[in-house]
Scaffold this motif. Structure first.
Motif, PDB file in Angstrom:
ATOM      1  N   GLY A  70     -34.144  62.220  60.925  1.00  0.00           N
ATOM      2  CA  GLY A  70     -34.224  60.924  61.640  1.00  0.00           C
ATOM      3  C   GLY A  70     -33.374  60.971  62.870  1.00  0.00           C
ATOM      4  N   LEU A  71     -32.211  61.770  62.990  1.00  0.00           N
ATOM      5  CA  LEU A  71     -31.478  61.691  64.246  1.00  0.00           C
ATOM      6  C   LEU A  71     -32.280  62.228  65.503  1.00  0.00           C
ATOM      7  CD1 LEU A  71     -28.104  62.571  62.923  1.00  0.00           C
ATOM      8  CD2 LEU A  71     -28.918  60.433  63.618  1.00  0.00           C
ATOM      9  N   LEU A  72     -33.419  63.007  64.988  1.00  0.00           N
ATOM     10  CA  LEU A  72     -34.178  63.653  66.153  1.00  0.00           C
ATOM     11  C   LEU A  72     -35.063  62.608  67.054  1.00  0.00           C
ATOM     12  CD1 LEU A  72     -35.222  67.141  64.498  1.00  0.00           C
ATOM     13  CD2 LEU A  72     -33.529  66.807  66.247  1.00  0.00           C
ATOM     14  N   PRO A  76     -35.594  62.061  73.283  1.00  0.00           N
ATOM     15  CA  PRO A  76     -36.953  61.981  74.095  1.00  0.00           C
ATOM     16  C   PRO A  76     -37.865  63.195  73.904  1.00  0.00           C
ATOM     17  CG  PRO A  76     -35.186  61.041  75.319  1.00  0.00           C
ATOM     18  CD  PRO A  76     -34.789  61.716  74.368  1.00  0.00           C
ATOM     19  N   VAL A  77     -39.070  63.028  73.857  1.00  0.00           N
ATOM     20  CA  VAL A  77     -40.059  63.977  73.727  1.00  0.00           C
ATOM     21  C   VAL A  77     -40.157  64.610  72.063  1.00  0.00           C
ATOM     22  CG1 VAL A  77     -41.243  66.044  74.535  1.00  0.00           C
ATOM     23  CG2 VAL A  77     -40.121  64.214  76.071  1.00  0.00           C
ATOM     24  N   VAL A  78     -39.170  64.984  71.683  1.00  0.00           N
ATOM     25  CA  VAL A  78     -38.639  65.536  70.440  1.00  0.00           C
ATOM     26  C   VAL A  78     -39.241  64.588  69.520  1.00  0.00           C
ATOM     27  CG1 VAL A  78     -37.068  66.452  68.634  1.00  0.00           C
ATOM     28  CG2 VAL A  78     -36.922  67.190  71.157  1.00  0.00           C
ATOM     29  N   ASN A  79     -38.972  63.205  69.573  1.00  0.00           N
ATOM     30  CA  ASN A  79     -39.225  62.107  68.641  1.00  0.00           C
ATOM     31  C   ASN A  79     -40.830  62.087  68.587  1.00  0.00           C
ATOM     32  OD1 ASN A  79     -40.014  60.888  71.137  1.00  0.00           O
ATOM     33  ND2 ASN A  79     -38.800  59.363  70.989  1.00  0.00           N
ATOM     34  N   LEU A  80     -41.542  62.528  69.561  1.00  0.00           N
ATOM     35  CA  LEU A  80     -42.839  62.261  69.389  1.00  0.00           C
ATOM     36  C   LEU A  80     -43.378  63.277  68.179  1.00  0.00           C
ATOM     37  CD1 LEU A  80     -44.220  62.263  73.018  1.00  0.00           C
ATOM     38  CD2 LEU A  80     -44.004  60.377  71.417  1.00  0.00           C
ATOM     39  N   GLY A  81     -42.970  64.482  68.262  1.00  0.00           N
ATOM     40  CA  GLY A  81     -43.205  65.493  67.289  1.00  0.00           C
ATOM     41  C   GLY A  81     -42.667  65.196  65.776  1.00  0.00           C
ATOM     42  N   VAL A  82     -41.570  64.526  65.737  1.00  0.00           N
ATOM     43  CA  VAL A  82     -40.993  64.178  64.650  1.00  0.00           C
ATOM     44  C   VAL A  82     -41.716  62.862  64.000  1.00  0.00           C
ATOM     45  CG1 VAL A  82     -38.933  63.181  63.470  1.00  0.00           C
ATOM     46  CG2 VAL A  82     -38.501  64.934  65.110  1.00  0.00           C
ATOM     47  N   ALA A  83     -42.361  62.180  64.766  1.00  0.00           N
ATOM     48  CA  ALA A  83     -42.831  60.771  64.255  1.00  0.00           C
ATOM     49  C   ALA A  83     -44.273  61.326  63.744  1.00  0.00           C
ATOM     50  CB  ALA A  83     -43.226  60.072  65.413  1.00  0.00           C
ATOM     51  N   PHE A  84     -44.846  62.305  64.185  1.00  0.00           N
ATOM     52  CA  PHE A  84     -46.278  62.905  63.996  1.00  0.00           C
ATOM     53  C   PHE A  84     -45.885  63.647  62.414  1.00  0.00           C
ATOM     54  CE2 PHE A  84     -48.037  62.390  68.144  1.00  0.00           C
ATOM     55  CZ  PHE A  84     -49.342  61.926  67.907  1.00  0.00           C
ATOM     56  N   HIS A  85     -45.017  64.507  62.560  1.00  0.00           N
ATOM     57  CA  HIS A  85     -44.471  64.973  61.217  1.00  0.00           C
ATOM     58  C   HIS A  85     -44.082  64.105  60.188  1.00  0.00           C
ATOM     59  CE1 HIS A  85     -42.764  67.658  58.287  1.00  0.00           C
ATOM     60  NE2 HIS A  85     -41.583  67.321  58.628  1.00  0.00           N
ATOM     61  N   PHE A  86     -43.590  62.989  60.510  1.00  0.00           N
ATOM     62  CA  PHE A  86     -43.233  61.772  59.522  1.00  0.00           C
ATOM     63  C   PHE A  86     -44.532  61.125  59.141  1.00  0.00           C
ATOM     64  CE2 PHE A  86     -41.989  57.428  58.533  1.00  0.00           C
ATOM     65  CZ  PHE A  86     -40.812  57.589  57.491  1.00  0.00           C
ATOM     66  N   ALA A  87     -45.432  60.739  59.840  1.00  0.00           N
ATOM     67  CA  ALA A  87     -46.781  60.269  59.429  1.00  0.00           C
ATOM     68  C   ALA A  87     -47.743  60.819  58.854  1.00  0.00           C
ATOM     69  CB  ALA A  87     -47.129  59.478  60.871  1.00  0.00           C
ATOM     70  N   PHE A  88     -47.857  62.083  59.346  1.00  0.00           N
ATOM     71  CA  PHE A  88     -49.116  62.960  58.778  1.00  0.00           C
ATOM     72  C   PHE A  88     -48.662  64.102  57.976  1.00  0.00           C
ATOM     73  CE2 PHE A  88     -50.319  61.089  62.811  1.00  0.00           C
ATOM     74  CZ  PHE A  88     -51.170  60.259  62.427  1.00  0.00           C
ATOM     75  N   GLY A  89     -47.446  64.528  57.722  1.00  0.00           N
ATOM     76  CA  GLY A  89     -46.841  65.755  57.035  1.00  0.00           C
ATOM     77  C   GLY A  89     -47.100  65.250  55.429  1.00  0.00           C
ATOM     78  N   GLU A  90     -47.071  66.060  54.436  1.00  0.00           N
ATOM     79  CA  GLU A  90     -47.050  65.789  53.196  1.00  0.00           C
ATOM     80  C   GLU A  90     -45.572  65.383  52.658  1.00  0.00           C
ATOM     81  OE1 GLU A  90     -48.753  67.677  49.124  1.00  0.00           O
ATOM     82  OE2 GLU A  90     -47.865  69.017  50.555  1.00  0.00           O
ATOM     83  N   TRP A  91     -45.707  64.267  52.266  1.00  0.00           N
ATOM     84  CA  TRP A  91     -44.569  63.548  51.706  1.00  0.00           C
ATOM     85  C   TRP A  91     -43.879  64.251  50.368  1.00  0.00           C
ATOM     86  CZ3 TRP A  91     -43.352  57.802  53.088  1.00  0.00           C
ATOM     87  CH2 TRP A  91     -43.523  57.667  54.294  1.00  0.00           C
TER      88      TRP A  91
END
Length: 123
Positions: A70-72, A76-91
């Motif tokens: 969550g700290l990532l 900036p810019v890294v947060n886009l990848g983390v947000a996609f991983h959070f939204a579309f990755g397997e929970w």
């Protein structure tokens, strides 16, 4: 007319910033007020970052992921990848549900092959 007199007349006998206050900065505020405003804004920004860090930490913790990810979100810019991983990755919770369904299916299959009657369902 002398050049200094002409310059003073063109400035309307004001200070360097055009504010009438000697030593004022061109933005129209005095040096002291600009410094206080800057520190207040830095304080507000720091408070917002702390609140966001705590929010993202808790969100990742509650979904079963590593909370430090969550700290990532603050970078900036890294947060886009983390947000996609959070939204579309397997929970992790969905992984656990799949595993439990597989175990349940295996137990039901073993029970059926052993001749144990199937338990009634409420569906």
């Amino acid at each position: 007319m002398d050049s200094t007199v002409a310059t003073a007349a063109a400035q309307g006998m004001r200070g360097p910033g055009g504010t009438g206050v000697p030593g004022a900065r061109p933005g129209g505020s005095s040096l002291l007020m600009g410094g206080v405003t800057t520190w207040v804004l830095i304080g507000i920004l720091a408070a917002m970052l702390i609140v966001l860090a705590i929010t993202f930490w808790q969100a990742y913790k509650r979904t079963g992921r590593q909370p430090a990810l969550g700290l990532l979100m603050l970078i900036p810019v890294v947060n886009l990848g983390v947000a996609f991983h959070f939204a579309f990755g397997e929970w992790p919770i969905l992984k656990e549900m799949k595993r439990l369904k597989m175990v349940e299916a295996m137990v039901a299959e073993e029970a059926q092959s052993a001749g144990v009657p199937e338990a009634p369902t409420s569906e």
